[in-house]
Write a protein that holds these residues in place. Structure first.
Motif, short mmCIF file in Angstrom:
data_model
loop_
_atom_site.label_atom_id
_atom_site.label_comp_id
_atom_site.label_asym_id
_atom_site.label_seq_id
_atom_site.Cartn_x
_atom_site.Cartn_y
_atom_site.Cartn_z
N THR A 1 0.85 -1.19 0.00
CA THR A 1 0.00 0.00 0.00
C THR A 1 0.88 1.24 0.00
O THR A 1 2.10 1.16 0.18
N ARG A 2 0.23 2.40 -0.14
CA ARG A 2 1.01 3.65 -0.27
C ARG A 2 0.63 4.70 0.76
O ARG A 2 1.50 5.41 1.27
N THR A 3 -0.65 4.87 1.06
CA THR A 3 -1.06 5.99 1.91
C THR A 3 -1.90 5.59 3.12
O THR A 3 -1.95 6.35 4.08
N ILE A 4 -2.56 4.47 3.07
CA ILE A 4 -3.45 4.09 4.17
C ILE A 4 -2.64 3.88 5.45
O ILE A 4 -1.52 3.34 5.41
N ARG A 5 -3.18 4.33 6.57
CA ARG A 5 -2.48 4.19 7.84
C ARG A 5 -2.61 2.77 8.37
O ARG A 5 -3.60 2.07 8.11
N LEU A 6 -1.62 2.36 9.15
CA LEU A 6 -1.53 0.99 9.66
C LEU A 6 -1.70 1.05 11.17
O LEU A 6 -0.81 1.52 11.88
N ALA A 7 -2.85 0.58 11.65
CA ALA A 7 -3.22 0.77 13.05
C ALA A 7 -3.21 -0.55 13.81
O ALA A 7 -3.87 -1.51 13.40
N THR A 8 -2.47 -0.59 14.91
CA THR A 8 -2.60 -1.71 15.85
C THR A 8 -3.83 -1.43 16.71
O THR A 8 -3.88 -0.46 17.44
N GLN A 9 -4.81 -2.30 16.60
CA GLN A 9 -6.06 -2.03 17.33
C GLN A 9 -6.55 -3.32 17.96
O GLN A 9 -7.41 -4.01 17.42
N VAL A 10 -5.96 -3.61 19.17
CA VAL A 10 -4.95 -2.84 19.87
C VAL A 10 -3.75 -3.73 20.20
O VAL A 10 -3.85 -4.95 20.19
N LEU A 11 -2.65 -3.05 20.54
CA LEU A 11 -1.46 -3.68 21.09
C LEU A 11 -1.58 -3.61 22.61
O LEU A 11 -1.94 -2.56 23.15
N VAL A 12 -1.27 -4.70 23.31
CA VAL A 12 -1.42 -4.74 24.76
C VAL A 12 -0.13 -4.24 25.41
O VAL A 12 0.94 -4.85 25.27
N LEU A 13 -0.23 -3.14 26.12
CA LEU A 13 0.96 -2.48 26.67
C LEU A 13 1.72 -3.39 27.63
O LEU A 13 2.96 -3.41 27.63
N GLY A 14 1.01 -4.15 28.44
CA GLY A 14 1.67 -4.96 29.46
C GLY A 14 2.49 -6.11 28.93
O GLY A 14 3.25 -6.73 29.69
N TYR A 15 2.38 -6.41 27.64
CA TYR A 15 3.14 -7.50 27.06
C TYR A 15 4.52 -7.07 26.58
O TYR A 15 5.31 -7.91 26.13
N HIS A 16 4.83 -5.75 26.63
CA HIS A 16 6.04 -5.24 26.00
C HIS A 16 6.69 -4.16 26.86
O HIS A 16 6.02 -3.35 27.49
N HIS A 17 8.01 -4.11 26.83
CA HIS A 17 8.74 -2.95 27.34
C HIS A 17 8.54 -1.80 26.36
O HIS A 17 8.48 -2.00 25.14
N PRO A 18 8.43 -0.56 26.86
CA PRO A 18 8.22 0.56 25.93
C PRO A 18 9.27 0.66 24.83
O PRO A 18 8.94 1.00 23.68
N LEU A 19 10.53 0.35 25.14
CA LEU A 19 11.55 0.45 24.10
C LEU A 19 11.44 -0.68 23.08
O LEU A 19 11.87 -0.53 21.94
N GLU A 20 10.86 -1.79 23.49
CA GLU A 20 10.57 -2.87 22.52
C GLU A 20 9.56 -2.37 21.49
O GLU A 20 9.73 -2.59 20.28
N ILE A 21 8.52 -1.69 21.96
CA ILE A 21 7.53 -1.12 21.05
C ILE A 21 8.17 -0.04 20.20
O ILE A 21 7.96 0.04 18.98
N ALA A 22 8.97 0.83 20.83
CA ALA A 22 9.60 1.93 20.11
C ALA A 22 10.49 1.42 18.98
O ALA A 22 10.50 1.99 17.88
#
Length: 289
Positions: free
Chosen positions: A78-99
């Motif tokens: 694709t070229r323009t459509i946004r890619l949304a995690t709906q949803v990603l579970v925060l407690g499963y990841h360290h913030p820097l892992e997500i970053a």
């Protein structure tokens, strides 16, 4: 109001899955994504579960495609459509892992990432990966604050209650100066969390009257998105009047983005339904720019 798309196949709930989705492959998902992209839909979605207990899968479904791998593939198609995690579970990841992981996705997609994030409710899944469950709300708040400071920089630094780091390089990182954070939930606390840390709110399981009351009681900042589901899957070719009614109802309830599901018998039929939904929405003044 924009239109987003709940991507078929990637989540298969027993009560809503169409027969064709059970055996569909990624090329069929990509065909649908390409159609939505060409028509100007705002975003497509992919959610996260690592492993669903068998007794719960029978009720809620057990098929959840991994969002990072799936959205990475769809980014290339694709070229323009946004890619949304709906949803990603925060407690499963360290913030820097997500970053790092999703910052890389933002880079390879040329800045199309939307991070939909939630606290999570499935205790068995938390226990499986040894993630803390009882204080997950407080941890989520800290993770959101950490993400806000860390997503778009190669040298993130954060000092909070649960997460504390500095002196690390995260490269590549997100190319958007401010990655949109959409917060999922069904409580007033989730809305407060979204207003404090996020750029949008994705409520679920609430009546539109309840949503309208909650939104009326909470002054929203400029450019804050409210992403509301249009309910049961649309059949634009077969029942266009219901499409118009549903879009009008969510717009009147305060939606800036309507999250739509489509009823179809195949990937080709799904694409045809998207074309008709696009035509109806344009006639109703929905924004595809």
């Amino acid at each position: 109001m924009h239109l987003g798309l709940v991507t078929p196949v990637l989540i298969q709930h027993p009560s809503t899955r169409s027969d064709w989705e059970a055996t569909a492959e990624i090329d069929e998902v990509a065909q649908i994504a390409e159609t939505a992209d060409r028509l100007g839909f705002h975003h497509l979605t992919c959610s996260e579960h690592i492993a669903v207990p068998t007794e719960i899968a029978g009720e809620r479904g057990g098929t959840y495609w991994d969002p990072l791998a799936t959205l990475g593939y769809l980014a290339a198609r694709t070229r323009t459509i946004r890619l949304a995690t709906q949803v990603l579970v925060l407690g499963y990841h360290h913030p820097l892992e997500i970053a790092k992981r999703y910052g890389t996705l933002d880079r390879v997609s040329n800045g199309r990432l939307v991070l939909g994030l939630g606290v999570g409710t499935l205790k068995e899944e938390f226990d499986l990966i040894n993630a803390p469950f009882t204080d997950r709300g407080a941890r989520a708040d800290d993770a959101l604050a950490a993400l806000r400071t860390s997503l778009s920089t190669p040298l993130p630094e954060y000092h909070g209650e649960f997460y504390d780091y500095s002196g690390f390089v995260v490269e590549p990182h997100a190319v958007q100066p401010r990655v949109p954070l959409w917060i999922g939930g069904r409580t007033k606390r989730s809305l407060r969390r979204a207003l404090t840390h996020g750029d949008g709110w994705v409520p679920f399981g609430l009546r539109l009257s309840e949503l309208a009351d909650m939104l009326a009681a909470a002054p929203l900042p400029e450019n804050f998105d409210v992403i509301l589901s249009t309910g049961a899957a649309f059949d634009p070719l077969g029942d266009p009047e219901r499409v118009v009614r549903s879009l009008t109802r969510v717009r009147d309830a305060g939606a800036t983005i309507a999250s739509t599901s489509i009823s179809a018998s195949s990937a080709d039929h799904f694409a045809e339904q998207l074309e008709e939904l696009h035509r109806i929405a344009l006639a109703e003044g929905i924004d595809f720019t």
